[in-house]
Design a protein around this motif. Structure first.
Motif, PDB file in Angstrom:
ATOM      1  N   LYS A 446      20.678   5.839 -11.385  1.00 23.35           N
ATOM      2  CA  LYS A 446      21.965   4.679 -10.981  1.00 23.35           C
ATOM      3  C   LYS A 446      21.330   3.483 -10.509  1.00 23.35           C
ATOM      4  O   LYS A 446      20.426   3.352  -9.967  1.00 23.35           O
ATOM      5  CB  LYS A 446      22.398   5.351  -9.770  1.00 23.35           C
ATOM      6  N   GLY A 447      22.030   2.408 -10.782  1.00 22.51           N
ATOM      7  CA  GLY A 447      21.908   1.154 -10.413  1.00 22.51           C
ATOM      8  C   GLY A 447      20.847   0.147 -11.485  1.00 22.51           C
ATOM      9  O   GLY A 447      20.853  -0.872 -11.430  1.00 22.51           O
ATOM     10  N   THR A 448      20.697   1.049 -12.624  1.00 27.42           N
ATOM     11  CA  THR A 448      20.020   0.308 -13.652  1.00 27.42           C
ATOM     12  C   THR A 448      20.989  -0.740 -14.353  1.00 27.42           C
ATOM     13  O   THR A 448      22.307  -0.138 -14.390  1.00 27.42           O
ATOM     14  CB  THR A 448      19.468   1.326 -14.799  1.00 27.42           C
ATOM     15  N   VAL A 449      20.604  -1.914 -14.680  1.00 29.44           N
ATOM     16  CA  VAL A 449      21.424  -2.654 -15.455  1.00 29.44           C
ATOM     17  C   VAL A 449      21.140  -2.861 -16.637  1.00 29.44           C
ATOM     18  O   VAL A 449      20.175  -2.989 -16.941  1.00 29.44           O
ATOM     19  CB  VAL A 449      21.661  -4.041 -14.887  1.00 29.44           C
ATOM     20  N   LEU A 450      22.214  -2.284 -17.758  1.00 29.86           N
ATOM     21  CA  LEU A 450      21.657  -2.169 -19.368  1.00 29.86           C
ATOM     22  C   LEU A 450      22.142  -3.752 -19.745  1.00 29.86           C
ATOM     23  O   LEU A 450      23.559  -3.860 -19.708  1.00 29.86           O
ATOM     24  CB  LEU A 450      22.403  -1.136 -19.846  1.00 29.86           C
ATOM     25  N   ARG A 451      21.470  -4.472 -20.408  1.00 32.42           N
ATOM     26  CA  ARG A 451      21.932  -5.861 -21.137  1.00 32.42           C
ATOM     27  C   ARG A 451      22.417  -5.598 -22.532  1.00 32.42           C
ATOM     28  O   ARG A 451      22.052  -4.675 -23.195  1.00 32.42           O
ATOM     29  CB  ARG A 451      20.865  -6.777 -20.978  1.00 32.42           C
ATOM     30  N   ARG A 452      23.177  -6.252 -22.919  1.00 26.59           N
ATOM     31  CA  ARG A 452      23.681  -6.592 -24.109  1.00 26.59           C
ATOM     32  C   ARG A 452      24.111  -5.168 -24.645  1.00 26.59           C
ATOM     33  O   ARG A 452      23.742  -4.801 -25.724  1.00 26.59           O
ATOM     34  CB  ARG A 452      22.644  -7.189 -25.118  1.00 26.59           C
ATOM     35  N   LEU A 453      25.400  -4.731 -24.060  1.00 29.41           N
ATOM     36  CA  LEU A 453      25.927  -3.646 -24.814  1.00 29.41           C
ATOM     37  C   LEU A 453      27.104  -4.054 -25.618  1.00 29.41           C
ATOM     38  O   LEU A 453      27.724  -4.956 -25.427  1.00 29.41           O
ATOM     39  CB  LEU A 453      26.434  -2.643 -23.592  1.00 29.41           C
ATOM     40  N   ARG A 454      27.177  -3.466 -26.762  1.00 24.73           N
ATOM     41  CA  ARG A 454      28.301  -3.669 -27.692  1.00 24.73           C
ATOM     42  C   ARG A 454      29.361  -2.875 -27.494  1.00 24.73           C
ATOM     43  O   ARG A 454      29.214  -1.766 -27.788  1.00 24.73           O
ATOM     44  CB  ARG A 454      27.878  -3.912 -29.195  1.00 24.73           C
ATOM     45  N   VAL A 455      30.585  -3.228 -27.423  1.00 24.45           N
ATOM     46  CA  VAL A 455      31.800  -2.425 -27.152  1.00 24.45           C
ATOM     47  C   VAL A 455      31.969  -1.719 -28.736  1.00 24.45           C
ATOM     48  O   VAL A 455      32.134  -2.395 -29.494  1.00 24.45           O
ATOM     49  CB  VAL A 455      32.918  -2.979 -26.620  1.00 24.45           C
ATOM     50  N   GLU A 456      31.870  -0.393 -28.822  1.00 23.96           N
ATOM     51  CA  GLU A 456      31.863   0.112 -30.079  1.00 23.96           C
ATOM     52  C   GLU A 456      33.548  -0.156 -30.879  1.00 23.96           C
ATOM     53  O   GLU A 456      34.533  -0.157 -30.224  1.00 23.96           O
ATOM     54  CB  GLU A 456      31.988   1.641 -30.003  1.00 23.96           C
ATOM     55  N   TRP A 484      30.482  -8.065 -26.180  1.00 23.54           N
ATOM     56  CA  TRP A 484      29.098  -7.949 -25.695  1.00 23.54           C
ATOM     57  C   TRP A 484      29.368  -7.800 -24.079  1.00 23.54           C
ATOM     58  O   TRP A 484      29.899  -8.985 -23.588  1.00 23.54           O
ATOM     59  CB  TRP A 484      28.130  -8.924 -26.286  1.00 23.54           C
ATOM     60  N   VAL A 485      28.758  -6.841 -23.540  1.00 21.15           N
ATOM     61  CA  VAL A 485      28.975  -6.908 -22.033  1.00 21.15           C
ATOM     62  C   VAL A 485      27.525  -6.499 -21.516  1.00 21.15           C
ATOM     63  O   VAL A 485      26.596  -5.884 -22.265  1.00 21.15           O
ATOM     64  CB  VAL A 485      29.944  -5.939 -21.428  1.00 21.15           C
ATOM     65  N   ASP A 486      27.478  -6.528 -20.231  1.00 21.03           N
ATOM     66  CA  ASP A 486      26.412  -5.813 -19.418  1.00 21.03           C
ATOM     67  C   ASP A 486      26.848  -4.604 -18.764  1.00 21.03           C
ATOM     68  O   ASP A 486      28.073  -4.468 -18.666  1.00 21.03           O
ATOM     69  CB  ASP A 486      25.420  -6.679 -18.452  1.00 21.03           C
ATOM     70  N   GLY A 487      26.019  -3.726 -18.465  1.00 21.34           N
ATOM     71  CA  GLY A 487      26.572  -2.336 -17.789  1.00 21.34           C
ATOM     72  C   GLY A 487      25.689  -2.174 -16.623  1.00 21.34           C
ATOM     73  O   GLY A 487      24.591  -1.983 -16.932  1.00 21.34           O
ATOM     74  N   LEU A 488      26.338  -1.628 -15.466  1.00 24.13           N
ATOM     75  CA  LEU A 488      25.767  -1.473 -14.505  1.00 24.13           C
ATOM     76  C   LEU A 488      25.884   0.369 -14.411  1.00 24.13           C
ATOM     77  O   LEU A 488      27.088   0.882 -14.349  1.00 24.13           O
ATOM     78  CB  LEU A 488      26.349  -1.676 -13.097  1.00 24.13           C
ATOM     79  N   VAL A 489      24.877   1.098 -14.301  1.00 26.14           N
ATOM     80  CA  VAL A 489      24.739   2.461 -14.466  1.00 26.14           C
ATOM     81  C   VAL A 489      25.420   3.218 -13.054  1.00 26.14           C
ATOM     82  O   VAL A 489      24.673   2.895 -11.983  1.00 26.14           O
ATOM     83  CB  VAL A 489      23.495   3.181 -14.795  1.00 26.14           C
ATOM     84  N   VAL A 490      26.366   3.914 -12.989  1.00 31.23           N
ATOM     85  CA  VAL A 490      26.834   4.384 -11.825  1.00 31.23           C
ATOM     86  C   VAL A 490      27.044   5.901 -11.952  1.00 31.23           C
ATOM     87  O   VAL A 490      27.543   6.465 -10.887  1.00 31.23           O
ATOM     88  CB  VAL A 490      28.187   3.839 -10.966  1.00 31.23           C
ATOM     89  N   GLY A 491      26.852   6.580 -13.126  1.00 31.76           N
ATOM     90  CA  GLY A 491      26.970   8.015 -13.083  1.00 31.76           C
ATOM     91  C   GLY A 491      26.311   8.632 -14.353  1.00 31.76           C
ATOM     92  O   GLY A 491      25.987   7.759 -15.315  1.00 31.76           O
ATOM     93  N   HIS A 492      26.191   9.806 -14.449  1.00 33.65           N
ATOM     94  CA  HIS A 492      25.707  10.378 -15.740  1.00 33.65           C
ATOM     95  C   HIS A 492      26.355  11.467 -16.180  1.00 33.65           C
ATOM     96  O   HIS A 492      27.010  12.327 -15.615  1.00 33.65           O
ATOM     97  CB  HIS A 492      24.288  10.947 -15.311  1.00 33.65           C
ATOM     98  N   GLY A 493      26.617  11.558 -17.499  1.00 36.88           N
ATOM     99  CA  GLY A 493      27.213  12.597 -18.111  1.00 36.88           C
ATOM    100  C   GLY A 493      26.085  13.521 -18.771  1.00 36.88           C
ATOM    101  O   GLY A 493      25.287  13.186 -18.510  1.00 36.88           O
ATOM    102  N   ALA A 494      26.699  14.385 -19.959  1.00 38.77           N
ATOM    103  CA  ALA A 494      25.433  15.285 -20.448  1.00 38.77           C
ATOM    104  C   ALA A 494      24.754  14.324 -21.262  1.00 38.77           C
ATOM    105  O   ALA A 494      23.423  14.555 -21.094  1.00 38.77           O
ATOM    106  CB  ALA A 494      26.350  16.420 -21.218  1.00 38.77           C
ATOM    107  N   ARG A 495      25.201  13.568 -22.378  1.00 39.67           N
ATOM    108  CA  ARG A 495      24.404  12.877 -22.928  1.00 39.67           C
ATOM    109  C   ARG A 495      24.932  11.332 -23.083  1.00 39.67           C
ATOM    110  O   ARG A 495      24.582  10.470 -23.916  1.00 39.67           O
ATOM    111  CB  ARG A 495      24.750  13.212 -24.694  1.00 39.67           C
ATOM    112  N   SER A 496      25.614  10.913 -21.849  1.00 42.20           N
ATOM    113  CA  SER A 496      25.862   9.438 -21.958  1.00 42.20           C
ATOM    114  C   SER A 496      25.951   9.003 -20.410  1.00 42.20           C
ATOM    115  O   SER A 496      25.713   9.740 -19.478  1.00 42.20           O
ATOM    116  CB  SER A 496      27.383   9.351 -22.324  1.00 42.20           C
ATOM    117  N   VAL A 497      25.900   7.755 -19.969  1.00 38.50           N
ATOM    118  CA  VAL A 497      25.929   7.261 -18.756  1.00 38.50           C
ATOM    119  C   VAL A 497      27.129   6.622 -18.713  1.00 38.50           C
ATOM    120  O   VAL A 497      27.941   6.202 -19.397  1.00 38.50           O
ATOM    121  CB  VAL A 497      24.742   6.323 -18.465  1.00 38.50           C
ATOM    122  N   GLU A 498      27.612   6.749 -17.070  1.00 40.80           N
ATOM    123  CA  GLU A 498      28.882   5.834 -16.965  1.00 40.80           C
ATOM    124  C   GLU A 498      28.554   4.496 -16.561  1.00 40.80           C
ATOM    125  O   GLU A 498      27.591   4.250 -15.575  1.00 40.80           O
ATOM    126  CB  GLU A 498      29.717   6.676 -15.956  1.00 40.80           C
TER     127      GLU A 498
END
Ligand code: SF4
Length: 546
Positions: A446-456, A484-498
């Motif tokens: 949690k707290g990781t910032v992912l850069r350059r995410l593309r909305v599917e 294109w957005v950046d994303g702040l990780v605030v939670g975890h699913g089984a195979r994905s992050v929120e």
């Protein structure tokens, strides 16, 4: 002669061509048509035929390419299956060619299905290489003059690969997200013993045939010139075995760091502003056997590659008995653990886009010859140990075997899969519920910032980076498809992050604001109602668009 290259998309053990990827087969076929003197060549994604945007009847030759040998879940597009491709080809008046893995060794989700030698509505089934067939067809002008089994040589490929680059301009994800799959070699060093029981690489190509680094670099230069900025060196069974020493004498050849460095340095020299440079498969047994050279190669991949890179290890199972029965490459769990440590110790630190530079992934195959309850017990036991040891693995992929003609598995069919249906389902559940979430938390706390995410574009509640096995990010606030957005990780699913998409907008609402670190519900609601930013440390002000 006007030629259409109809891309129905391909997915093979070594090589991906489903959007955002642009595979090698359609590019080479496109280049071969140009090299043979076609007056017009068009790359046509299958979606454009489905939507009726392209009339294939205006072409003299239509080349349909498809074949899914390692089926997965595709967010980017729906690959055409063999029946859809044959239906499209049989409806056009042009000379038609079926190419790609479906023509070479069948197509199937639960079983390989080889097209007949003659199929109504298809003039040539390219059982050799589609680019060789296209070249001969366009230069000779008649399907009768074509040998459907002909393979192209490395020399021919030099020209086709460069001339095929403009196909990228017509890809559905051009220019920002298209990622060109690059080939360094075909065939597998394990041809000596016949290869793994389920694999089509050895029956199709046998001994490895390497492309010189200069050829791959020239191809990248041409792709870069037409605007491609993302590349994956994914069309080979093991990137660590590129131009390795001892092929033909041993199945675990000594890696050649100089050759790998020459290749990657060359790519970065001709594509200085590339955005993604990733790889795909590796044989963990080679890495475990030659840790010194492998470490050097991992350093090269970190130095020249971009963060988020994954080397997918073909483990298939940790059960030694089943591994022997299926002639798999790995002999013991210790080999895999050693290989994980070599890669993760070099590439495990975080890069500019929020992802670790280079981590291993593990591939498992269900339905192997001789598997039983013990196989799945053993796999679960070793995965638990892997978690307890604190090893860092980017992702685990579990897939069902697809038996293809020409492989040993082709004779067994899905017999073992059927027998173990419930165990397979339980194993997949175990991985999804007990292993994946732990590994994901380790890689993306949690707290990781992912850069350059593309909305599917086709599933806009998710966004991903573009590259090798990108993490699926569930967006907690709506964004436009393709944005294109950046994303702040605030939670975890089984195979994905929120993730909360950054920058945060006021209309994202108080529930989203309340999930930001250090912002409680009361403060979030107050800030939302007053239209002000929640109180956060000064350094985080760039997270807000208001
Ligand atoms: S190691 Fe096995 S699965 Fe991988 S390419 Fe070689 S034969 Fe196929």
């Amino acid at each position: 002669m006007r030629v259409a290259i109809l891309d129905g998309y391909t997915d093979e053990p070594a090589g991906l061509g489903v959007p955002p990827y642009l595979g090698t087969h359609p590019r080479y076929a496109y280049g071969a048509a140009r090299a043979a003197g076609a007056t017009e060549v068009r790359y046509v994604p299958v979606e454009r035929v489905r939507s009726g945007d392209v009339d294939l009847n205006r072409f003299d030759v239509v080349v349909g390419i498809c074949g899914v040998h390692t089926p997965g879940k595709y967010l980017g597009a729906r690959p055409a299956d063999l029946s859809e491709m044959l239906r499209i080809l049989s409806e056009v008046d042009a000379v038609t060619v079926l190419g790609g893995p479906a023509a070479q060794s069948g197509h199937g989700r639960v079983g390989g299905e080889l097209p007949e030698t003659e199929v109504e509505g298809v003039d040539v089934i390219a059982r050799g290489d589609v680019e060789a067939v296209v070249y001969d067809l366009v230069s000779e002008g008649s399907p009768e003059a074509v040998d459907p089994d002909r393979r192209r040589s490395i020399e021919e490929l030099r020209e086709y690969s460069v001339k095929g680059a403009p196909a990228a301009r017509e890809h559905v994800d051009y220019p920002d997200a298209v990622i060109a799959e690059l080939e360094t070699y075909r065939g597998c060093p394990r041809f000596l013993s016949g290869g793994c029981s389920f694999c089509t690489e050895v029956p199709r190509y046998g001994e490895p045939e390497f492309r010189p680094p200069e050829d791959v670099v020239e191809e990248v230069k041409a792709l870069y010139k037409v605007g491609v900025r993302r590349f994956r060196v994914g069309r080979q069974p093991c990137v660590f075995s590129y131009m390795a020493e001892g092929i033909g004498e041993t199945e675990r050849p000594r890696p050649n760091p100089e050759a790998v460095e020459k290749l990657f340095r060359g790519i970065c020299t001709v594509a200085p502003d590339l955005v993604t440079l990733h790889v795909d498969n590796a044989n963990p047994a080679v890495i475990a056997e030659h840790p010194v050279e492998s470490r050097e190669i991992a350093k090269v991949l970190v130095r020249y590659g971009t963060p988020g890179n994954v080397v997918a290890f073909g483990v298939e199972t940790f059960d030694e008995r089943v591994a022997r029965k299926n002639n798999l490459n790995v002999e013991s769990k210790e080999e895999v653990f050693r290989a994980i440590e070599v890669v993760a110790s070099v590439g495990g630190y975080r890069g500019w886009n929020g992802m670790p530079y280079l981590l291993p992934g593990l591939n498992f195959v269900c339905g192997l010859i001789g598997e039983n309850r013990e196989r799945y017990r053993r796999d679960e036991e070793v995965l638990r140990e892997l978690v307890e040891r604190g090893l860092r693995v980017r992702r685990i992929n579990v897939r069902n075997v697809v038996p293809f003609p020409g492989t040993e598995m082709g004779e067994h069919g899905t017999k073992w899969l059927e027998r173990n249906r419930e165990r397979v389902a339980a194993f997949k559940r175990f991985v999804r519920e007990e292993v994946d979430p732990v590994l994901l938390r380790r890689v993306l706390p949690k707290g990781t910032v992912l850069r350059r995410l593309r909305v599917e574009p086709r599933e806009p509640e998710f966004a991903r980076q573009v590259g090798s096995y990108p993490v699926a990010c569930r967006l907690l606030a709506e964004r436009e498809p393709g944005e294109w957005v950046d994303g702040l990780v605030v939670g975890h699913g089984a195979r994905s992050v929120e993730v909360i998409p950054l920058p945060v907008r006021r209309e994202d609402g108080p529930d989203v604001l309340a999930k930001l670190p250090g912002v409680g519900k009361k403060e979030a609601l107050d800030a939302f109602l007053k239209g002000r930013r929640p109180r956060v440390p000064y350094a985080l002000r760039s997270w807000f668009a208001f």
